[in-house]
Design a protein around this motif. Structure first.
Motif, PDB file in Angstrom:
ATOM      1  N   LEU A   1     -15.122 -20.867  34.303  1.00 51.32           N
ATOM      2  CA  LEU A   1     -13.740 -20.850  33.810  1.00 51.32           C
ATOM      3  C   LEU A   1     -12.758 -20.453  34.910  1.00 51.32           C
ATOM      4  CD1 LEU A   1     -14.288 -19.252  30.285  1.00 51.32           C
ATOM      5  CD2 LEU A   1     -13.777 -21.650  30.817  1.00 51.32           C
ATOM      6  N   GLY A   2     -13.122 -19.451  35.709  1.00 53.84           N
ATOM      7  CA  GLY A   2     -12.252 -19.019  36.798  1.00 53.84           C
ATOM      8  C   GLY A   2     -12.051 -20.102  37.840  1.00 53.84           C
ATOM      9  N   LEU A   3     -13.129 -20.796  38.172  1.00 54.01           N
ATOM     10  CA  LEU A   3     -13.010 -21.888  39.144  1.00 54.01           C
ATOM     11  C   LEU A   3     -12.206 -23.049  38.581  1.00 54.01           C
ATOM     12  CD1 LEU A   3     -16.593 -21.768  40.654  1.00 54.01           C
ATOM     13  CD2 LEU A   3     -14.453 -21.151  41.797  1.00 54.01           C
ATOM     14  N   LEU A   4     -12.397 -23.358  37.310  1.00 49.83           N
ATOM     15  CA  LEU A   4     -11.579 -24.409  36.694  1.00 49.83           C
ATOM     16  C   LEU A   4     -10.095 -24.046  36.736  1.00 49.83           C
ATOM     17  CD1 LEU A   4     -13.699 -25.476  33.590  1.00 49.83           C
ATOM     18  CD2 LEU A   4     -13.098 -26.878  35.573  1.00 49.83           C
ATOM     19  N   LEU A   5      -9.788 -22.783  36.471  1.00 51.46           N
ATOM     20  CA  LEU A   5      -8.400 -22.343  36.537  1.00 51.46           C
ATOM     21  C   LEU A   5      -7.873 -22.472  37.965  1.00 51.46           C
ATOM     22  CD1 LEU A   5      -5.931 -21.161  35.119  1.00 51.46           C
ATOM     23  CD2 LEU A   5      -6.920 -18.873  35.475  1.00 51.46           C
ATOM     24  N   GLY A   6      -8.685 -22.110  38.954  1.00 54.14           N
ATOM     25  CA  GLY A   6      -8.285 -22.245  40.349  1.00 54.14           C
ATOM     26  C   GLY A   6      -8.052 -23.699  40.742  1.00 54.14           C
ATOM     27  N   ILE A   7      -8.933 -24.574  40.280  1.00 53.88           N
ATOM     28  CA  ILE A   7      -8.769 -26.008  40.557  1.00 53.88           C
ATOM     29  C   ILE A   7      -7.494 -26.534  39.903  1.00 53.88           C
ATOM     30  CG2 ILE A   7      -9.750 -28.296  40.071  1.00 53.88           C
ATOM     31  CD1 ILE A   7     -12.547 -26.911  40.419  1.00 53.88           C
ATOM     32  N   TYR A   8      -7.245 -26.104  38.668  1.00 57.78           N
ATOM     33  CA  TYR A   8      -6.017 -26.517  37.981  1.00 57.78           C
ATOM     34  C   TYR A   8      -4.779 -26.056  38.748  1.00 57.78           C
ATOM     35  CZ  TYR A   8      -2.097 -26.449  34.801  1.00 57.78           C
ATOM     36  OH  TYR A   8      -0.857 -26.610  34.263  1.00 57.78           O
ATOM     37  N   MET A   9      -4.790 -24.804  39.198  1.00 54.63           N
ATOM     38  CA  MET A   9      -3.632 -24.300  39.950  1.00 54.63           C
ATOM     39  C   MET A   9      -3.423 -25.093  41.233  1.00 54.63           C
ATOM     40  SD  MET A   9      -3.602 -20.147  39.576  1.00 54.63           S
ATOM     41  CE  MET A   9      -5.106 -19.961  40.504  1.00 54.63           C
ATOM     42  N   ALA A  10      -4.504 -25.413  41.922  1.00 54.54           N
ATOM     43  CA  ALA A  10      -4.381 -26.178  43.157  1.00 54.54           C
ATOM     44  C   ALA A  10      -3.861 -27.589  42.879  1.00 54.54           C
ATOM     45  CB  ALA A  10      -5.734 -26.247  43.868  1.00 54.54           C
ATOM     46  N   ALA A  11      -4.402 -28.213  41.846  1.00 55.75           N
ATOM     47  CA  ALA A  11      -3.994 -29.590  41.534  1.00 55.75           C
ATOM     48  C   ALA A  11      -2.547 -29.664  41.067  1.00 55.75           C
ATOM     49  CB  ALA A  11      -4.917 -30.176  40.466  1.00 55.75           C
ATOM     50  N   SER A  12      -2.126 -28.655  40.304  1.00 50.64           N
ATOM     51  CA  SER A  12      -0.762 -28.657  39.773  1.00 50.64           C
ATOM     52  C   SER A  12       0.244 -28.054  40.750  1.00 50.64           C
ATOM     53  CB  SER A  12      -0.707 -27.894  38.450  1.00 50.64           C
ATOM     54  OG  SER A  12      -0.951 -26.510  38.664  1.00 50.64           O
ATOM     55  N   LYS A  13      -0.254 -27.472  41.827  1.00 51.22           N
ATOM     56  CA  LYS A  13       0.591 -26.782  42.813  1.00 51.22           C
ATOM     57  C   LYS A  13       1.428 -25.681  42.154  1.00 51.22           C
ATOM     58  CE  LYS A  13       0.363 -30.374  46.133  1.00 51.22           C
ATOM     59  NZ  LYS A  13      -1.028 -30.594  45.947  1.00 51.22           N
ATOM     60  N   ASN A  14       0.829 -25.062  41.133  1.00 44.72           N
ATOM     61  CA  ASN A  14       1.485 -23.975  40.407  1.00 44.72           C
ATOM     62  C   ASN A  14       0.549 -22.770  40.410  1.00 44.72           C
ATOM     63  OD1 ASN A  14       2.714 -22.222  38.668  1.00 44.72           O
ATOM     64  ND2 ASN A  14       2.764 -23.613  36.922  1.00 44.72           N
ATOM     65  N   PRO A  15       0.813 -21.788  41.276  1.00 41.85           N
ATOM     66  CA  PRO A  15      -0.076 -20.638  41.382  1.00 41.85           C
ATOM     67  C   PRO A  15       0.219 -19.512  40.392  1.00 41.85           C
ATOM     68  CG  PRO A  15       1.611 -20.479  43.039  1.00 41.85           C
ATOM     69  CD  PRO A  15       1.862 -21.778  42.302  1.00 41.85           C
ATOM     70  N   ALA A  16       0.910 -19.808  39.315  1.00 44.61           N
ATOM     71  CA  ALA A  16       1.348 -18.759  38.391  1.00 44.61           C
ATOM     72  C   ALA A  16       0.193 -17.949  37.815  1.00 44.61           C
ATOM     73  CB  ALA A  16       2.171 -19.370  37.251  1.00 44.61           C
ATOM     74  N   GLN A  17      -0.975 -18.542  37.684  1.00 45.48           N
ATOM     75  CA  GLN A  17      -2.112 -17.858  37.073  1.00 45.48           C
ATOM     76  C   GLN A  17      -3.052 -17.220  38.106  1.00 45.48           C
ATOM     77  OE1 GLN A  17      -2.761 -17.150  33.974  1.00 45.48           O
ATOM     78  NE2 GLN A  17      -1.516 -18.538  32.771  1.00 45.48           N
ATOM     79  N   HIS A  18      -2.563 -16.973  39.332  1.00 47.04           N
ATOM     80  CA  HIS A  18      -3.451 -16.436  40.363  1.00 47.04           C
ATOM     81  C   HIS A  18      -4.022 -15.067  39.998  1.00 47.04           C
ATOM     82  CE1 HIS A  18       0.307 -14.499  41.640  1.00 47.04           C
ATOM     83  NE2 HIS A  18      -0.442 -13.636  42.278  1.00 47.04           N
ATOM     84  N   VAL A  19      -3.264 -14.261  39.292  1.00 48.09           N
ATOM     85  CA  VAL A  19      -3.775 -12.947  38.874  1.00 48.09           C
ATOM     86  C   VAL A  19      -4.890 -13.132  37.841  1.00 48.09           C
ATOM     87  CG1 VAL A  19      -3.177 -10.781  37.725  1.00 48.09           C
ATOM     88  CG2 VAL A  19      -1.619 -11.769  39.416  1.00 48.09           C
ATOM     89  N   THR A  20      -4.682 -14.043  36.914  1.00 53.31           N
ATOM     90  CA  THR A  20      -5.703 -14.329  35.903  1.00 53.31           C
ATOM     91  C   THR A  20      -6.964 -14.865  36.574  1.00 53.31           C
ATOM     92  OG1 THR A  20      -3.916 -14.914  34.386  1.00 53.31           O
ATOM     93  CG2 THR A  20      -6.141 -15.542  33.739  1.00 53.31           C
ATOM     94  N   HIS A  21      -6.794 -15.786  37.514  1.00 56.75           N
ATOM     95  CA  HIS A  21      -7.924 -16.355  38.256  1.00 56.75           C
ATOM     96  C   HIS A  21      -8.715 -15.247  38.962  1.00 56.75           C
ATOM     97  CE1 HIS A  21     -10.157 -18.818  41.133  1.00 56.75           C
ATOM     98  NE2 HIS A  21      -9.579 -18.133  42.103  1.00 56.75           N
ATOM     99  N   ALA A  22      -8.015 -14.342  39.619  1.00 56.80           N
ATOM    100  CA  ALA A  22      -8.676 -13.247  40.332  1.00 56.80           C
ATOM    101  C   ALA A  22      -9.458 -12.355  39.368  1.00 56.80           C
ATOM    102  CB  ALA A  22      -7.645 -12.423  41.103  1.00 56.80           C
ATOM    103  N   HIS A  23      -8.890 -12.088  38.207  1.00 53.00           N
ATOM    104  CA  HIS A  23      -9.585 -11.255  37.226  1.00 53.00           C
ATOM    105  C   HIS A  23     -10.794 -11.970  36.625  1.00 53.00           C
ATOM    106  CE1 HIS A  23      -6.172  -8.584  37.631  1.00 53.00           C
ATOM    107  NE2 HIS A  23      -6.878  -7.666  36.974  1.00 53.00           N
ATOM    108  N   PHE A  24     -10.705 -13.277  36.420  1.00 50.85           N
ATOM    109  CA  PHE A  24     -11.874 -14.039  35.971  1.00 50.85           C
ATOM    110  C   PHE A  24     -13.018 -13.853  36.962  1.00 50.85           C
ATOM    111  CE2 PHE A  24      -9.743 -16.719  32.769  1.00 50.85           C
ATOM    112  CZ  PHE A  24     -10.797 -16.920  31.881  1.00 50.85           C
ATOM    113  N   MET A  25     -12.680 -13.971  38.239  1.00 52.97           N
ATOM    114  CA  MET A  25     -13.717 -13.924  39.259  1.00 52.97           C
ATOM    115  C   MET A  25     -14.237 -12.500  39.499  1.00 52.97           C
ATOM    116  SD  MET A  25     -13.960 -17.086  39.581  1.00 52.97           S
ATOM    117  CE  MET A  25     -15.264 -17.148  40.777  1.00 52.97           C
ATOM    118  N   LEU A  26     -13.380 -11.494  39.374  1.00 57.07           N
ATOM    119  CA  LEU A  26     -13.817 -10.122  39.661  1.00 57.07           C
ATOM    120  C   LEU A  26     -14.385  -9.408  38.433  1.00 57.07           C
ATOM    121  CD1 LEU A  26     -10.990  -9.053  42.114  1.00 57.07           C
ATOM    122  CD2 LEU A  26     -13.368  -9.596  42.646  1.00 57.07           C
ATOM    123  N   ILE A  27     -13.603  -9.286  37.383  1.00 50.96           N
ATOM    124  CA  ILE A  27     -14.077  -8.594  36.178  1.00 50.96           C
ATOM    125  C   ILE A  27     -15.112  -9.454  35.455  1.00 50.96           C
ATOM    126  CG2 ILE A  27     -13.461  -7.804  33.862  1.00 50.96           C
ATOM    127  CD1 ILE A  27     -10.812  -6.882  34.930  1.00 50.96           C
TER     128      ILE A  27
END
Length: 124
Positions: free
Chosen positions: A15-41
């Motif tokens: 899920l975290g990687l999918l969110l990261g791919i979505y952010m990269a594809a959309s060029k919208n990094p708004a969810q970077h904090v969420t992505h980081a928490h998916f990967m860490l927590i």
């Protein structure tokens, strides 16, 4: 317990990687904090807990281990959903902040329970 933690870790990673791919594809990094928490927590912490159960806790299924698993998972899911809703601008911070606070305490409690498991394991 090790398998449950590892399987949940890979779920969070996907899920975290999918969110990261979505952010990269959309060029919208708004969810970077969420992505980081998916990967860490989600991924990293769950994976480490799984390794701890496999390598040191003899894959314990004690009451503490079971409670620790579900407390961590509940806290992680609520933190991740809450962050997604906040950074996606679906809910204001005033609404989600108390929920995030309680979920963070749940994740913290999971860590405390893991330490208790280790202490108990070394005494046995």
């Amino acid at each position: 317990m090790d398998r449950k933690f590892i399987l949940s870790a890979f779920g969070y990673a996907i899920l975290g990687l999918l969110l990261g791919i979505y952010m990269a594809a959309s060029k919208n990094p708004a969810q970077h904090v969420t992505h980081a928490h998916f990967m860490l927590i989600g991924f990293l912490l769950s994976f480490i807990y799984g390794l701890c159960h496999k390598l040191w806790l003899n894959n314990s299924t004690s009451k503490i281990a079971i409670v620790q698993f579900y407390v961590h998972q509940l806290g992680a899911v609520v933190v991740l959903v809450g962050l997604f809703l906040y950074y996606g601008q679906f809910v204001p911070i005033e609404t989600i902040d108390p929920v995030l606070a309680l979920a963070s305490i749940a994740v913290f409690s999971g860590m405390v329970l893991m330490k208790i498991e280790f202490i108990r394991c070394t005494k046995e």
